[in-house]
Design a protein around this motif. Structure first.
Motif, PDB file in Angstrom:
ATOM      1  N   LEU B  90      46.555 -47.246  12.945  1.00  0.00           N
ATOM      2  CA  LEU B  90      47.764 -46.229  12.399  1.00  0.00           C
ATOM      3  C   LEU B  90      47.859 -46.362  10.837  1.00  0.00           C
ATOM      4  O   LEU B  90      48.461 -45.758  10.340  1.00  0.00           O
ATOM      5  CB  LEU B  90      48.981 -46.883  13.071  1.00  0.00           C
ATOM      6  N   TRP B  91      46.852 -47.181  10.261  1.00  0.00           N
ATOM      7  CA  TRP B  91      46.570 -46.975   8.838  1.00  0.00           C
ATOM      8  C   TRP B  91      45.336 -46.768   8.359  1.00  0.00           C
ATOM      9  O   TRP B  91      44.978 -45.585   7.741  1.00  0.00           O
ATOM     10  CB  TRP B  91      47.076 -48.658   8.264  1.00  0.00           C
ATOM     11  N   THR B  92      44.234 -47.864   8.477  1.00  0.00           N
ATOM     12  CA  THR B  92      42.981 -47.137   7.801  1.00  0.00           C
ATOM     13  C   THR B  92      42.355 -46.153   8.325  1.00  0.00           C
ATOM     14  O   THR B  92      42.042 -45.007   7.892  1.00  0.00           O
ATOM     15  CB  THR B  92      41.949 -48.623   8.091  1.00  0.00           C
ATOM     16  N   PHE B  93      42.238 -45.889   9.845  1.00  0.00           N
ATOM     17  CA  PHE B  93      41.637 -44.866  10.522  1.00  0.00           C
ATOM     18  C   PHE B  93      42.280 -43.550  10.055  1.00  0.00           C
ATOM     19  O   PHE B  93      41.900 -42.519   9.615  1.00  0.00           O
ATOM     20  CB  PHE B  93      41.639 -44.771  11.941  1.00  0.00           C
ATOM     21  N   PRO B  94      43.702 -43.354  10.449  1.00  0.00           N
ATOM     22  CA  PRO B  94      44.248 -42.186   9.862  1.00  0.00           C
ATOM     23  C   PRO B  94      44.208 -41.818   8.392  1.00  0.00           C
ATOM     24  O   PRO B  94      44.171 -40.610   8.171  1.00  0.00           O
ATOM     25  CB  PRO B  94      45.822 -41.978  10.386  1.00  0.00           C
ATOM     26  N   SER B  95      44.487 -42.781   7.568  1.00  0.00           N
ATOM     27  CA  SER B  95      44.432 -42.563   6.319  1.00  0.00           C
ATOM     28  C   SER B  95      43.153 -42.054   5.553  1.00  0.00           C
ATOM     29  O   SER B  95      42.979 -41.104   4.940  1.00  0.00           O
ATOM     30  CB  SER B  95      44.962 -43.624   5.366  1.00  0.00           C
ATOM     31  N   LEU B  96      42.117 -42.543   6.337  1.00  0.00           N
ATOM     32  CA  LEU B  96      40.720 -42.206   5.933  1.00  0.00           C
ATOM     33  C   LEU B  96      40.517 -40.618   6.646  1.00  0.00           C
ATOM     34  O   LEU B  96      39.982 -39.898   5.687  1.00  0.00           O
ATOM     35  CB  LEU B  96      39.710 -42.970   6.322  1.00  0.00           C
ATOM     36  N   ALA B 100      39.644 -37.085   4.337  1.00  0.00           N
ATOM     37  CA  ALA B 100      38.466 -36.382   4.771  1.00  0.00           C
ATOM     38  C   ALA B 100      39.025 -35.161   5.142  1.00  0.00           C
ATOM     39  O   ALA B 100      38.442 -34.130   4.836  1.00  0.00           O
ATOM     40  CB  ALA B 100      37.987 -36.982   6.236  1.00  0.00           C
ATOM     41  N   ASN B 101      40.205 -35.093   5.583  1.00  0.00           N
ATOM     42  CA  ASN B 101      40.854 -33.590   5.940  1.00  0.00           C
ATOM     43  C   ASN B 101      41.029 -32.966   4.619  1.00  0.00           C
ATOM     44  O   ASN B 101      40.617 -31.522   4.846  1.00  0.00           O
ATOM     45  CB  ASN B 101      42.057 -33.782   6.706  1.00  0.00           C
ATOM     46  N   TYR B 102      41.401 -33.700   3.872  1.00  0.00           N
ATOM     47  CA  TYR B 102      41.839 -32.871   2.550  1.00  0.00           C
ATOM     48  C   TYR B 102      40.665 -32.338   1.994  1.00  0.00           C
ATOM     49  O   TYR B 102      40.606 -31.341   1.185  1.00  0.00           O
ATOM     50  CB  TYR B 102      42.886 -33.774   1.634  1.00  0.00           C
ATOM     51  N   LEU B 103      39.779 -33.375   1.826  1.00  0.00           N
ATOM     52  CA  LEU B 103      38.587 -33.065   0.906  1.00  0.00           C
ATOM     53  C   LEU B 103      37.285 -32.282   1.381  1.00  0.00           C
ATOM     54  O   LEU B 103      36.650 -31.622   0.575  1.00  0.00           O
ATOM     55  CB  LEU B 103      38.316 -34.595   0.389  1.00  0.00           C
ATOM     56  N   VAL B 104      37.014 -32.605   2.477  1.00  0.00           N
ATOM     57  CA  VAL B 104      35.611 -32.215   3.108  1.00  0.00           C
ATOM     58  C   VAL B 104      35.591 -30.779   3.060  1.00  0.00           C
ATOM     59  O   VAL B 104      34.679 -30.104   2.229  1.00  0.00           O
ATOM     60  CB  VAL B 104      35.397 -32.766   4.353  1.00  0.00           C
ATOM     61  N   PRO B 105      36.613 -29.650   3.315  1.00  0.00           N
ATOM     62  CA  PRO B 105      36.423 -28.388   3.149  1.00  0.00           C
ATOM     63  C   PRO B 105      36.414 -28.100   1.646  1.00  0.00           C
ATOM     64  O   PRO B 105      35.556 -26.984   1.332  1.00  0.00           O
ATOM     65  CB  PRO B 105      37.694 -27.731   3.956  1.00  0.00           C
ATOM     66  N   GLY B 201      22.660 -27.225   0.416  1.00  0.00           N
ATOM     67  CA  GLY B 201      21.792 -27.985   1.491  1.00  0.00           C
ATOM     68  C   GLY B 201      22.319 -29.397   1.671  1.00  0.00           C
ATOM     69  O   GLY B 201      23.437 -29.762   0.973  1.00  0.00           O
ATOM     70  N   PHE B 202      21.690 -29.980   2.950  1.00  0.00           N
ATOM     71  CA  PHE B 202      22.166 -31.361   3.099  1.00  0.00           C
ATOM     72  C   PHE B 202      22.077 -32.143   1.648  1.00  0.00           C
ATOM     73  O   PHE B 202      23.234 -33.007   1.387  1.00  0.00           O
ATOM     74  CB  PHE B 202      21.534 -32.161   4.200  1.00  0.00           C
ATOM     75  N   PHE B 203      21.252 -32.033   0.821  1.00  0.00           N
ATOM     76  CA  PHE B 203      21.045 -32.960  -0.339  1.00  0.00           C
ATOM     77  C   PHE B 203      21.728 -32.207  -1.230  1.00  0.00           C
ATOM     78  O   PHE B 203      21.541 -32.792  -2.632  1.00  0.00           O
ATOM     79  CB  PHE B 203      19.533 -33.125  -0.635  1.00  0.00           C
ATOM     80  N   LYS B 204      22.757 -31.213  -1.328  1.00  0.00           N
ATOM     81  CA  LYS B 204      23.551 -30.912  -2.287  1.00  0.00           C
ATOM     82  C   LYS B 204      25.160 -31.198  -1.811  1.00  0.00           C
ATOM     83  O   LYS B 204      25.746 -31.043  -2.824  1.00  0.00           O
ATOM     84  CB  LYS B 204      23.410 -29.551  -2.421  1.00  0.00           C
ATOM     85  N   MET B 205      25.086 -32.080  -0.805  1.00  0.00           N
ATOM     86  CA  MET B 205      26.486 -32.287  -0.353  1.00  0.00           C
ATOM     87  C   MET B 205      27.024 -33.580  -1.545  1.00  0.00           C
ATOM     88  O   MET B 205      26.015 -34.450  -1.424  1.00  0.00           O
ATOM     89  CB  MET B 205      26.689 -32.845   0.913  1.00  0.00           C
ATOM     90  N   PRO B 206      28.069 -33.733  -1.698  1.00  0.00           N
ATOM     91  CA  PRO B 206      28.906 -34.845  -2.463  1.00  0.00           C
ATOM     92  C   PRO B 206      28.701 -36.066  -1.480  1.00  0.00           C
ATOM     93  O   PRO B 206      28.566 -35.903   0.057  1.00  0.00           O
ATOM     94  CB  PRO B 206      30.328 -34.464  -2.574  1.00  0.00           C
ATOM     95  N   LEU B 207      28.577 -37.182  -1.984  1.00  0.00           N
ATOM     96  CA  LEU B 207      28.448 -38.390  -1.044  1.00  0.00           C
ATOM     97  C   LEU B 207      29.600 -38.657  -0.112  1.00  0.00           C
ATOM     98  O   LEU B 207      29.412 -39.175   0.881  1.00  0.00           O
ATOM     99  CB  LEU B 207      27.992 -39.420  -1.837  1.00  0.00           C
ATOM    100  N   PHE B 208      30.697 -38.230  -0.458  1.00  0.00           N
ATOM    101  CA  PHE B 208      31.833 -38.458   0.369  1.00  0.00           C
ATOM    102  C   PHE B 208      31.834 -37.817   1.749  1.00  0.00           C
ATOM    103  O   PHE B 208      31.977 -38.206   2.821  1.00  0.00           O
ATOM    104  CB  PHE B 208      33.156 -37.991  -0.357  1.00  0.00           C
ATOM    105  N   PHE B 213      30.453 -37.724   7.308  1.00  0.00           N
ATOM    106  CA  PHE B 213      29.506 -37.233   8.521  1.00  0.00           C
ATOM    107  C   PHE B 213      28.960 -38.638   9.159  1.00  0.00           C
ATOM    108  O   PHE B 213      29.071 -38.398  10.484  1.00  0.00           O
ATOM    109  CB  PHE B 213      28.402 -36.510   7.751  1.00  0.00           C
ATOM    110  N   SER B 214      28.336 -39.373   8.459  1.00  0.00           N
ATOM    111  CA  SER B 214      27.945 -40.650   9.129  1.00  0.00           C
ATOM    112  C   SER B 214      28.827 -41.177  10.073  1.00  0.00           C
ATOM    113  O   SER B 214      28.861 -41.576  11.184  1.00  0.00           O
ATOM    114  CB  SER B 214      27.337 -41.626   7.879  1.00  0.00           C
TER     115      SER B 214
END
Lengths: 308, 553
Positions: B90-96, B100-105, B201-208, B213-214
């Motif tokens: 309820l803390w580490t998983f959902p906060s990350l 991810a939700n906010y930033l990835v798109p 491309g994949f190698f232009k994605m930010p590391l976050f 993804f991983s």
């Protein structure tokens, strides 16, 4: 320009020497963080721990001092909003710092394997039925630094029964039961670990040895105590409400004293052993916050010849 | 700030801005906007962080003295079980997942996640999980007391005799949380594979994005095992099956395999996004490109792969034959190789930069130092003979709290401060942020460093009482724990006050490179008026190349 370069190299060298000397010193300190070395296996494990602490300190100090150097000397000047040098990578450097951890891992794993093999602590006998390639047959070999008079052949097998929340030790040759584990010093010991109910863990910190006990599994466990004295055996695998109380004394004594204790215990009539879980369960506890949540009742205190 | 004058140019069409959540009620509604969902995740999980923290305070209070005298043993056992569960699920998983939700798109130039409704459903399962967990305090017998591992047979013992008990609710909550995370994983992987802006491309994605993804790939292969194990245990507990119950011929060690097959990789699910956050933060505050971008990107995938073959290192002493112990020792140690690559890359990024020690940078640096420490104790633990001694002792507790508090929680704080202006459109107070950092950094070390000598001395985890010789270090640890609890107060104060009346934030207060900094703060609902066309790799600090072909830099 040239003087600058020499100065840089000197700084780096001084830093490297300081880090190395400090790491070696910390590695030596590691022995003092550990309990007394009461089993032959603990000598091996402590050397390994000291080695890993030395190596770890070197890496930790190396990384943090580099970071701290940057934090102190590479700060942006106030109102300087320009960028730093656009260095994107360096193939040689990247190959080197990949190769170094690989070699370190192989070194640490090799040393750990060697120690583990020398310990030869055995394990669950019914699972180890395949003739594995890693040669666990060395189980009876003497640990490297064991005293010369250690006998390679284990003494009689002592049965260890774990239950919620008590330890019971049974010496089959004389049919003696005890709540205190008596062991002769400088002899290979073999225990047969059994659990009556849930998972328990056999752990003597002074021996650095631990093995989980699994219901329905016969697990053999071997080691060599080397230092007479009184130590604590604790349950290392969480076993329910009174987990913390599941402790017992381990008495390591000279083989003569051990024989004497066996003979003396054989004359005793079985009596009820003291059991903290049972007495706490029987009493209303004196904690300030009580909920009355129900708990599994402790097993009846064992009847033993030597209640310890 | 140099970019302030161009703020107007970024979004000539300011009318789009009115749609960004200006009304707090939107955060309590079923929204499908990934940014609203991201903040919903973050706020919900932070609430549970405080709950889990209170449980920790009770435990540290109990451990001030050797005797079990503050709370009942059953309460203590319930506390450590719920502390572990709440902090992880309820803390580490959902906060990350929130970050991810906010930033990835935003980072990949998408207008939303691939499945916005699924995204919202996955989020709303989190409060349900929380309610079930907390509800277990009110059933007879109290909450689950078998530890967050819930190893049988202890977890199968049901002294109340009721069908509804703490353990059943616990298993139900964990299974629901697993389903929610699988939904999230499907959504993230699809979004990252399918919705990247043209040119990325994949190698232009930010590391976050690489890190998320991983991590989400681990979720896809690992979570089914945990969820299956939880369901089988639930059946053993309620329907009388005998998968794990030794009294009926079941095998409790099988549960350990199911559990750790997921729950060790789960550590990487949590830590990989933190590595991603480090990789975003260090270049900005060092004004340098990320050193060795491609190798750092690939190392995330390598960690995900190796994570699948390390789980037995939790079971060296639980009936595992010698050859298996040694194989898993080697695989576990090899995790340090891709991780080491990352650490060296961050150090090289910082080296020779023009550092600005703003609050996010302080937190990231503190977290990196504590992570290096945790990595070293991790190598020690992976060595079989050392683990035989310290397994299930406070050494392990100290190690993973350096990972989960020292690195993950501190890394989360770094991220919260860094993206706070973007998310809220307001600046936070730098001085309160620094007070928070120093309290948290000192508190973390005071709390978790003493656990290492305690563990080496042989003090076991999960004990409510202990031998008197352990008291000295325990008092220090408890005082550190209380300091850590207090350190959240300036944070909460800062966040609330700044969100309400902080200085207005420009689009790019840190002069950072990245798509999310090209849109206004907070971003408009559709993120990008025009989908960006990516023309260069991220992290072009010190180079004047544009990141996109069609948006103003």
């Amino acid at each position: 320009m040239k003087i600058q370069k020499i100065l840089n190299i000197l700084t780096l060298l001084t830093g490297a020497i300081a880090v190395t000397v400090t790491s070696l010193w910390i590695g030596k300190q590691a022995y003092s963080w550990l309990p007394p070395q009461a089993a032959a296996e603990s000598l091996l494990i402590d050397d390994l721990i000291s080695f890993l602490v030395t190596l770890g300190s070197f890496i930790f100090l190396g990384v943090t001092s580099t970071l701290m150097y940057s934090v102190i000397f590479h700060r942006a000047i106030k109102d300087d909003f320009t960028d730093g040098p656009a260095i994107e990578g360096n193939i040689t450097l990247e190959v080197v710092w990949t190769a170094i951890p690989v070699l370190l891992v192989l070194w640490i794993a090799g040393y750990s394997y060697q120690v583990y093999e020398q310990m030869g602590i055995q394990g669950p006998s019914e699972i180890v039925h395949l003739h594995n390639p890693l040669g666990m047959e060395s189980a009876y070999a003497e640990p490297k630094d064991a005293p010369a008079n250690t006998l390679a052949e284990p003494v009689e097998k002592i049965d260890v029964l774990a239950k919620q929340w008590a330890w019971v030790f049974h010496y089959p040759e004389r049919d003696i039961t005890s709540t205190e584990l008596h062991l002769p010093s400088d002899r290979r010991i073999r225990l047969a670990l059994k659990s009556q109910d849930v998972l328990h863990g056999f752990y003597i910190p002074a021996f650095r040895l631990k093995q989980d006990i699994i219901p329905n599994h016969a697990i053999d466990f071997e080691f060599t105590p080397i230092r007479p004295g009184k130590y604590r055996l604790t349950d290392s695998q969480y076993s329910g409400t009174y987990f913390a109380t599941m402790q017992a004394n381990v008495v390591v004594e000279s083989p003569e004293d051990y024989q004497q204790w066996l003979a003396q215990a054989a004359t005793q009539k079985p009596s009820v052993a003291k059991n903290q879980a049972a007495s706490e369960y029987a009493q209303t506890s004196n904690q300030s916050v009580q909920t009355g949540w129900v708990t599994v009742p402790p097993a009846a205190p064992p009847l033993v010849n030597s209640p310890g | 700030m140099t970019n302030v004058p161009i703020e107007g140019i970024l979004l000539p069409d300011e009318k789009h801005n009115h749609e960004s959540p200006s009304n707090w009620k939107e955060y309590f509604s079923f929204s499908t906007d990934h940014k609203v969902i991201g903040i919903q995740y973050l706020v919900t999980s932070f609430f549970f962080f405080l709950v889990g923290g209170i449980f920790a305070m009770v435990m540290r209070g109990e451990l001030m003295t050797p005797e079990s005298d503050l709370v009942d043993r059953t309460v203590y056992n319930g506390m450590f079980t719920m502390h572990g569960t709440v902090m992880l699920f309820l803390w580490t998983f959902p906060s990350l997942v929130g970050f991810a939700n906010y930033l990835v798109p935003l980072m990949i130039g998408a207008r939303d996640m691939a499945f916005p409704r699924l995204n919202a459903v996955a989020f709303w399962m989190v409060p349900v999980v929380g309610i079930i967990m907390m509800g277990s305090f009110f059933v007879p017998g109290g909450p689950a007391q078998a530890g967050w591992w819930s190893y049988p047979p202890v977890s199968l013992q049901n002294p109340t005799g009721n069908l509804i008990n703490g353990q059943v609710l616990w298993l139900l909550a964990v299974a629901i949380s697993g389903v929610s995370s699988i939904m999230g994983a499907v959504n993230f992987v699809t979004t990252i594979v399918k919705m990247r802006a043209p040119g990325m491309g994949f190698f232009k994605m930010p590391l976050f994005v690489w890190a998320v993804f991983s991590a989400q790939i681990i979720q896809l292969f690992g979570l089914p095992a945990l969820t299956a194990g939880a369901v089988m245990l639930l059946l053993d507990l309620t329907a009388g099956t005998a998968f794990f119950d030794p009294a009926k011929g079941g095998n409790p060690v099988m549960f350990e395999h199911y559990f750790w097959f997921y729950s060790h990789p789960a550590v990487y699910v949590i830590i990989l996004p933190i590595f991603g956050i480090f990789s975003e933060i260090f270049p900005v505050y060092s004004r340098k490109p990320l050193f060795g971008y491609k190798v750092v990107a690939v190392s995330s995938i390598l960690i995900a792969v190796v994570s699948g073959i390390v789980w037995v290192h939790h079971m060296y002493v639980s009936g595992t034959p010698g050859w298996m112990r040694l194989i898993f020792m080697l695989t576990t140690m090899f995790v340090s190789v891709p991780t080491g690559i990352k650490v060296f890359a961050w150090v090289a990024t910082i080296w020779g930069g023009k550092l600005r020690l703003n609050t996010p940078m302080l937190f990231a640096l503190g977290a990196l130092i504590m992570f290096v420490f945790a990595g070293i104790t991790g190598i020690m633990l992976s060595s079989v003979p050392v683990d035989v001694h310290v397994n299930n002792t406070y050494f392990v507790v100290g190690h993973f709290h350096y990972v989960l508090y020292g690195t993950v929680t501190m890394g989360l704080y770094a991220a919260i401060y860094h993206w706070f202006p973007k998310m809220t459109g307001r600046m936070y107070s730098e001085s309160w942020g620094k007070i928070h950092f120093w309290l948290a950094f000192i508190g973390t070390n005071l709390n978790f460093l003493p656990m290492h000598p305690l563990g080496l001395q042989g003090m076991l985890r999960r004990v409510a009482s202990y031998a008197p010789e352990y008291q000295y270090w325990n008092i220090i640890a408890s005082l550190g724990g209380f300091l850590l609890g207090m350190s959240t107060l300036p944070f909460i104060f800062n966040m609330v006050i700044s969100w309400m009346q902080g200085e207005k934030a420009p689009a790019n207060p840190w002069r950072a490179i990245g798509l999310e900094w090209l849109v206004s703060s907070p971003p408009p609902v559709e993120n990008f008026e025009e989908i960006p066309i990516i023309v260069s790799e991220p992290y072009g600090y010190g180079k004047s190349e544009p990141l996109t072909a069609n948006l103003p830099e």
